[in-house]
Design an enzyme around this catalytic site. Structure first.
Site, short mmCIF file in Angstrom:
data_model
loop_
_atom_site.label_atom_id
_atom_site.label_comp_id
_atom_site.label_asym_id
_atom_site.label_seq_id
_atom_site.Cartn_x
_atom_site.Cartn_y
_atom_site.Cartn_z
N GLY A 227 0.84 -1.19 0.00
CA GLY A 227 0.00 0.00 0.00
C GLY A 227 0.88 1.24 0.00
N GLY B 111 0.02 -5.06 0.70
CA GLY B 111 -1.17 -4.81 -0.11
C GLY B 111 -1.18 -5.56 -1.43
N GLU C 157 5.70 -6.04 7.41
CA GLU C 157 5.18 -4.87 8.14
C GLU C 157 5.79 -4.66 9.52
OE1 GLU C 157 3.30 -7.01 6.49
OE2 GLU C 157 2.21 -5.82 5.01
N ASP D 103 -1.49 -6.97 7.59
CA ASP D 103 -2.92 -6.66 7.44
C ASP D 103 -3.44 -7.27 6.14
OD1 ASP D 103 -1.49 -4.85 5.82
OD2 ASP D 103 -2.98 -3.26 6.09
C1 QUE Z 1 8.10 -2.82 4.86
C2 QUE Z 1 6.83 -2.68 4.37
C3 QUE Z 1 6.58 -1.89 3.21
C4 QUE Z 1 7.67 -1.27 2.59
C5 QUE Z 1 8.96 -1.43 3.10
C6 QUE Z 1 9.15 -2.20 4.23
C7 QUE Z 1 5.26 -1.72 2.66
C8 QUE Z 1 5.13 -0.88 1.51
C9 QUE Z 1 6.27 -0.28 0.93
C10 QUE Z 1 6.25 0.61 -0.21
C11 QUE Z 1 7.02 0.30 -1.32
C12 QUE Z 1 7.06 1.14 -2.42
C13 QUE Z 1 6.34 2.33 -2.41
C14 QUE Z 1 5.57 2.65 -1.29
C15 QUE Z 1 5.54 1.79 -0.20
O1 QUE Z 1 7.50 -0.50 1.49
O2 QUE Z 1 4.26 -2.27 3.18
O3 QUE Z 1 4.88 3.80 -1.29
O4 QUE Z 1 6.36 3.18 -3.47
O5 QUE Z 1 3.91 -0.67 0.99
O6 QUE Z 1 10.40 -2.38 4.74
O7 QUE Z 1 5.78 -3.27 4.98
#
Ligand code: QUE
Length: 337
Positions: free
Chosen positions: A68, A117, A140, A148
């Site tokens: 997400g 997500g 997460e 989640d």
């Molecule tokens: C742990 C996570 C997430 C993460 C990095 C972590 C995660 C997530 C993102 C993410 C990746 C690329 C994007 C962004 C978010 O990184 O859940 O906006 O462009 O969505 O170490 O849980």
């Protein structure tokens, strides 16, 4: 008219509806507009007699979907926009449920990174095709959040303590191992995916079997006894103790990983995963939505996303930094708001 490329491309192709997550620069991370585009396409195809199945994939070759848009969620939380945070998670989890209940075959082609997500818009469907480049993870606890998108439903339903292990450590499950673990249903090499889509457009899901390759042996099997030994413990503290008493490289590596995670997030993640074993998917998603309200305003989440996603220094300052200093009453209160 906007010059922005569409973040989700929805198109009919033969007998299938095709969804392409199309924000490759952010590894197809889901923002609210993308969630709404997917939900809208599923609605419009539900009663369309020309659409016999839905196929979802990621653009760009690196990711199916990295998760997400937690960077945006963190900003909404910092801005005090509780309603904005609530809207995102409520719509994301409603989409997870809609995918689980979809009356036509829903087929995810996972060829690259699939985290958080991204798992939510794949694993609840009936068919998940993993390529040799598939990489599934629920990371997460590294951002002070919790598994989640219905993870509290599917993790406790994986074999033995595997789900708790994956949900607390964020361990990556690659390619064919995802099928062995139950995260994916078919294994098809990247080189044959375009041909598979063409066959799905022609024949529907019946084509899946023709493209599924024999699985190589699971590389997770070697660690399974140690995973059972340590992660069936029942509490985070006992998991640490058992890992400390287990000789070998796997235990020391796993300890090192868990020591990098938010101690508080490990506690609230273990709790929601264990409780999920006795809940329906709908009940799990409702419990997760309730937990987002306390978790996203918690300092651990704000700091975790800062360290891993915003500043990318990968040096989160967890508060408190040690598991033994977390007040159990604070964790308890997270579940009663
Ligand atoms: C742990 C996570 C997430 C993460 C990095 C972590 C995660 C997530 C993102 C993410 C990746 C690329 C994007 C962004 C978010 O990184 O859940 O906006 O462009 O969505 O170490 O849980």
């Amino acid at each position: 008219m906007s010059d922005m490329p569409e973040s989700v491309i929805a198109a009919r192709d033969g007998r299938i509806g095709r969804l392409t997550l199309n924000r490759p620069k952010t590894l197809n991370a889901l923002d609210l507009g993308m969630l709404r585009a997917i939900a809208g396409a599923l609605d419009s195809w539900r009663d369309d007699p020309h659409v016999h199945a839905v196929v979802i994939e990621g653009a760009g070759g690196r990711a199916f979907c990295a998760g997400g848009d937690i960077r945006a969620i963190r900003q909404l939380s910092l801005d005090g926009d509780r309603e904005g945070v609530e809207t995102f998670f409520a719509e994301e989890y409603a989409l997870n449920q809609a995918i689980a209940e979809y009356t036509k075959p829903y087929i995810a082609l996972v060829d690259g990174i699939c985290m958080g997500g991204g798992i939510g818009v794949s694993v609840h469907g009936g068919y998940r095709v993993a390529s040799e480049h598939a990489m599934f993870a629920m990371p997460e606890t590294a951002i002070g959040f919790f598994p989640d998108i219905g993870a509290s439903y599917f993790l406790p339903r994986l074999p033995g303590a595997l789900g708790l292990f994956l949900g607390l450590t964020g361990t990556r499950v690659l390619g064919a191992d995802a099928v062995h673990a139950g995260l994916a249903t078919h294994f098809t090499p990247r080189a044959r995916l375009a041909e598979l889509v063409a066959a799905l457009a022609q024949d529907g899901p019946a084509a899946l079997g023709r493209f599924a390759e024999t699985l190589p042996p699971s590389t997770l099997d070697a660690d399974r006894p140690a995973i059972e030994q340590c992660f069936a413990a029942g509490s985070v503290a006992d998991i640490f103790t058992r890992l400390e008493r287990t000789p070998g490289e796997w235990a020391s590596r796993t300890l090192e990983t868990l020591r990098g995670m938010s101690p508080s997030a490990l506690l609230w993640s273990l709790r929601i995963i264990v409780e999920g074993a006795d809940r329906s998917l709908g009940q799990c998603l409702a419990a997760e939505l309730a937990l987002t309200r306390t978790a996203t305003s918690n300092g651990e989440f704000l700091e975790g996303v800062r360290a891993m996603v915003v500043d990318k220094d990968r040096q989160p300052k967890w508060q408190p930094p040690r598991l033994e200093d977390v007040d159990p009453a604070v964790i308890e209160a997270m579940f009663h708001k």
